[in-house]
Design an enzyme around this catalytic site. Structure first.
Site, mmCIF file in Angstrom:
data_model
loop_
_atom_site.group_PDB
_atom_site.id
_atom_site.type_symbol
_atom_site.label_atom_id
_atom_site.label_comp_id
_atom_site.label_asym_id
_atom_site.label_seq_id
_atom_site.Cartn_x
_atom_site.Cartn_y
_atom_site.Cartn_z
ATOM 1 N N THR A 181 0.869 -1.191 0.000
ATOM 2 C CA THR A 181 0.000 0.000 0.000
ATOM 3 C C THR A 181 0.898 1.230 0.000
ATOM 4 O O THR A 181 1.382 1.630 -1.062
ATOM 5 C CB THR A 181 -0.966 0.013 1.204
ATOM 6 O OG1 THR A 181 -0.223 -0.176 2.405
ATOM 7 C CG2 THR A 181 -1.998 -1.092 1.081
ATOM 8 N N THR B 218 -7.113 10.375 -0.542
ATOM 9 C CA THR B 218 -7.279 11.110 -1.807
ATOM 10 C C THR B 218 -6.246 10.717 -2.844
ATOM 11 O O THR B 218 -5.349 9.956 -2.563
ATOM 12 C CB THR B 218 -7.195 12.624 -1.528
ATOM 13 O OG1 THR B 218 -6.053 12.871 -0.713
ATOM 14 C CG2 THR B 218 -8.432 13.070 -0.810
ATOM 15 N N GLU C 213 5.760 4.206 7.681
ATOM 16 C CA GLU C 213 5.330 5.365 6.899
ATOM 17 C C GLU C 213 6.162 6.606 7.232
ATOM 18 O O GLU C 213 6.189 7.056 8.364
ATOM 19 C CB GLU C 213 3.837 5.637 7.126
ATOM 20 C CG GLU C 213 2.968 4.704 6.285
ATOM 21 C CD GLU C 213 1.482 4.878 6.478
ATOM 22 O OE1 GLU C 213 0.739 4.407 5.624
ATOM 23 O OE2 GLU C 213 1.080 5.475 7.495
ATOM 24 N N ASN D 202 -0.340 10.573 5.881
ATOM 25 C CA ASN D 202 -1.603 10.263 6.539
ATOM 26 C C ASN D 202 -2.577 11.428 6.591
ATOM 27 O O ASN D 202 -3.728 11.268 6.977
ATOM 28 C CB ASN D 202 -1.342 9.699 7.926
ATOM 29 C CG ASN D 202 -0.786 8.295 7.809
ATOM 30 O OD1 ASN D 202 -1.449 7.417 7.290
ATOM 31 N ND2 ASN D 202 0.457 8.103 8.237
ATOM 32 N N LYS E 206 3.509 -6.879 4.041
ATOM 33 C CA LYS E 206 3.254 -5.483 3.696
ATOM 34 C C LYS E 206 3.109 -4.676 4.986
ATOM 35 O O LYS E 206 2.680 -5.221 6.013
ATOM 36 C CB LYS E 206 2.030 -5.330 2.799
ATOM 37 C CG LYS E 206 0.715 -5.786 3.345
ATOM 38 C CD LYS E 206 -0.225 -4.788 3.996
ATOM 39 C CE LYS E 206 -0.050 -3.379 3.630
ATOM 40 N NZ LYS E 206 -0.980 -2.526 4.478
ATOM 41 N N THR F 116 0.425 -8.239 13.314
ATOM 42 C CA THR F 116 0.587 -6.980 12.590
ATOM 43 C C THR F 116 0.700 -7.138 11.077
ATOM 44 O O THR F 116 1.500 -7.927 10.617
ATOM 45 C CB THR F 116 1.859 -6.286 13.099
ATOM 46 O OG1 THR F 116 1.752 -6.145 14.495
ATOM 47 C CG2 THR F 116 2.003 -4.940 12.476
#
Lengths: 417, 417
Positions: free
Chosen positions: A163, A417, A286, A412, A189, A200
């Protein structure tokens, strides 16, 4: 145990008898899509040539994605046997009124295409929560995936589950049980909504070792506790997390059915693969620029060591300090202090280390003089170790995390979008 | 209870018989300090004209700042009586080998200057952990602070306790007990290292109401649970947090010594002040651009409502989505799902609201169609309400937090420097 675990290529296809494939089917179409632009894969399928024993652990979140519910039900019905796994990214198929129906449909499509029992299909989804999953692209993709299944297409599958991941995550080892070569490999992932106390992220692991369903589940549950459950990116527990482990016995070793040397060898191989995947997930958290690896030693028991190490890698303040390469060890002490565990804070030592050296910053719970220049040099690396000694016993544990950066907020702030 | 709680000015000096002062003494000197530049206050003192009953709650972190340890010991020795409070910013006096000695020295300096028992002095420090507290500037400051004590200098004190706070936080009310006018007011500092389950941040509250030590402590403990302990900025529990409440009885009401109407009136006044200070702390969270107020209703008990509301304001992913003004309600559901409480996730409704309207985003645990334009407009405000209904009872609770922004990372990437 003096076994050699040799790192090998191949991810989920490193073991005998597994084939994989991945493709782009357009689960999340955008108005700006250019038909001439190649897209990242968003769906994958992998299968074992023979029915495999399967074990799984699932998210502890009360909101469970529909694929979690369906996979759990299937494995109960099949008594822990599985042949195929289908997984998609771009849509979590969670919090949708028709979620279960769609997840079952995905299993049915695979079952019909491959001519296998529906309950021997495992399904997983990852992506945005609460958006209706379009089934048409998947209907079109399944025959294509099935047709192209190949022992060398592990990478096609590994990229399909990504992702916000920036790199694919695969790891595999070769090991030996009584003179017979076995394999175990996996893919994972990340990389946000990750927090201890759960299975997780999506993790898929395959092996050709012969091991009973019962011992397979036991090994998985034990190793999850000291690998994935010691990982935190942002403190959020996802709704769709699952670790799925299959073992098809094609290595032809004598089946492992109880504890003993062979079980320990298998478990160590599983630890090798799962701890390395965990490290990769932390490093690709991230927005992360640094991997944080916190080792707590000198604990009176394993639980204490885990609680302390986790607490440090979960601290937003410490994570931000690491992004700033600031040796703000007070924040390490603070996070140790609110860990849910019993120990004497006045005996605690803390060191910070990396490839560029090591510096002691705290002894007996109080600060010690150290060179800020030396500390800055150490913290400039992209892998930082935080070494904590509680001086209260002989147990240890490792937890993994990453720094907190502008990019985490950016990613985040506009994920949907 | 039909009492009127009138909001008034004056902070910790709003009640009869309290005087305060604050000044800059140079606790953290920098090589670049320009002697001609005015500095922010870094130390304050306030006193009651007569010995007051005092109650306090402290951080639950195992690492306790030296001032916490000393204040606790003093209040035990004095049997809950206090006259003076001294507090500094810029240095937490925590994790230092000589911390207790220095915190005691601060009390001794005040005791000698004012001619009061040392154990009736409360001490608090906030700032960087693990740096030796310089005592010389404080030795020089105490006589200056004492000399300038004044009923109108609450602002001098309120600014002295600020660290990364961008605004001072004060709130006070006037209320009536059996025809007698009483007052209760306070000041607070934030704004990072704030998390539920503790007496969050430094909070000082004063009243002229006559109330026994026992009932004072009872009221404080009850109200902390539903105000400060329902606040989260970043999930980090500080080492130095303390709420200190003094009541000197100078309003001359009949002393409150048991539960009943008068106790309820006092407790409501305390709730007014503490909930408003909590809101201010959330709104001024490090780097925050938005206040998040999450109300969970329809819970079977108060604990469930608190757990669910807190879980949402603690979610890094949801906080980042709010910064991005993205109505990513799946993250609200996800955070509700991992709250440590029992309820049926399939009955949960969620609405988002602000001064610009309200939009329903989830019914019975599943997403519903809504206008993204309408949602964007609502989320553009700087105060956002997240309304959760569990449809499982009649209890409710509120939790407060803020969005996660680039500036949080920036502030905490280089706090020490």
């Amino acid at each position: 145990m003096n076994n050699i675990y040799k790192t090998i290529e191949g991810g989920i296809c490193a073991s005998k008898g597994y084939k994989a494939n991945g493709t782009y089917c357009g689960i999340k179409k955008s108005a700006n899509d250019d038909p001439n632009t190649p897209h990242k894969n968003d769906i994958c399928l992998y299968v074992s040539e023979v029915p495999a024993n399967a074990a799984a652990v699932y998210t502890q979140n009360k909101v469970k994605g529909a694929p979690i519910i369906v996979t759990k039900a299937n494995l109960e019905k099949s008594e822990g046997k599985a042949i195929a796994v289908i997984a998609n990214s771009k849509n979590a198929n969670t919090c949708n009124a028709d979620g279960i129906e769609k997840a079952n449909k995905m299993c049915l499509l695979v079952s019909r295409e491959l001519g296998i029992p529906q309950e021997q299909v495992i399904v997983a989804s990852t992506g945005v929560i609460g958006q209706i999953l379009p089934i048409e692209p998947i209907e079109k993709a399944v025959p294509i995936l099935a047709k192209g299944l190949d022992h060398h297409k592990n990478l096609e599958a590994a990229t399909a589950i990504m992702t916000t991941d920036t790199v694919k995550k695969e790891y595999a080892v070769e090991f030996d049980i009584n003179g017979i070569t076995c394999h175990l490999g996996g893919m994972a992932k990340g990389s946000g909504m990750i927090h201890p106390n759960m299975a997780t992220t999506l993790n898929f692991i395959t092996s050709d070792c012969a091991i009973s369903s019962e011992m397979l589940q036991k090994a998985l549950s034990e190793i999850v506790k000291i690998t994935y459950n010691c990982l935190s990116i942002d403190g959020d527990q996802s709704t769709n997390d699952m670790v799925c482990l299959m073992a098809n016995g094609m290595a032809s070793n004598e089946e492992i059915t109880c504890e003993g040397d062979e079980y320990e060898i298998f478990k160590s191989a599983l630890y090798q693969v799962m701890s390395n995947l965990t490290r990769m997930l932390a490093k690709d958290g991230e927005g992360a620029t640094k991997l944080l690896e916190c080792v707590c030693s000198g604990a009176k028991d394993k639980e204490t060591a885990i609680a302390v190490a986790k607490s440090v890698v979960c601290s937003s303040l410490f994570k931000a300090a690491m992004f700033g390469e600031d040796a703000n060890w007070g924040r390490v002490l603070c996070a140790i202090g609110y860990a849910d565990a019993e120990f004497d804070i006045n005996k605690v030592d803390v060191d910070l280390s990396s490839a560029k050296g090591i510096v002691g910053v705290c002894r007996n719970g109080s600060g010690v003089e150290f060179s800020e220049d030396e500390a800055s040099k150490i913290l400039s690396c992209d892998e930082i170790n935080i070494l904590i000694n509680l001086h209260d016993g002989s147990c240890d544990a490792t937890a993994w995390g990453c720094d907190l950066t502008y990019d985490y907020v950016k990613i985040n702030g506009d994920y949907r979008t």
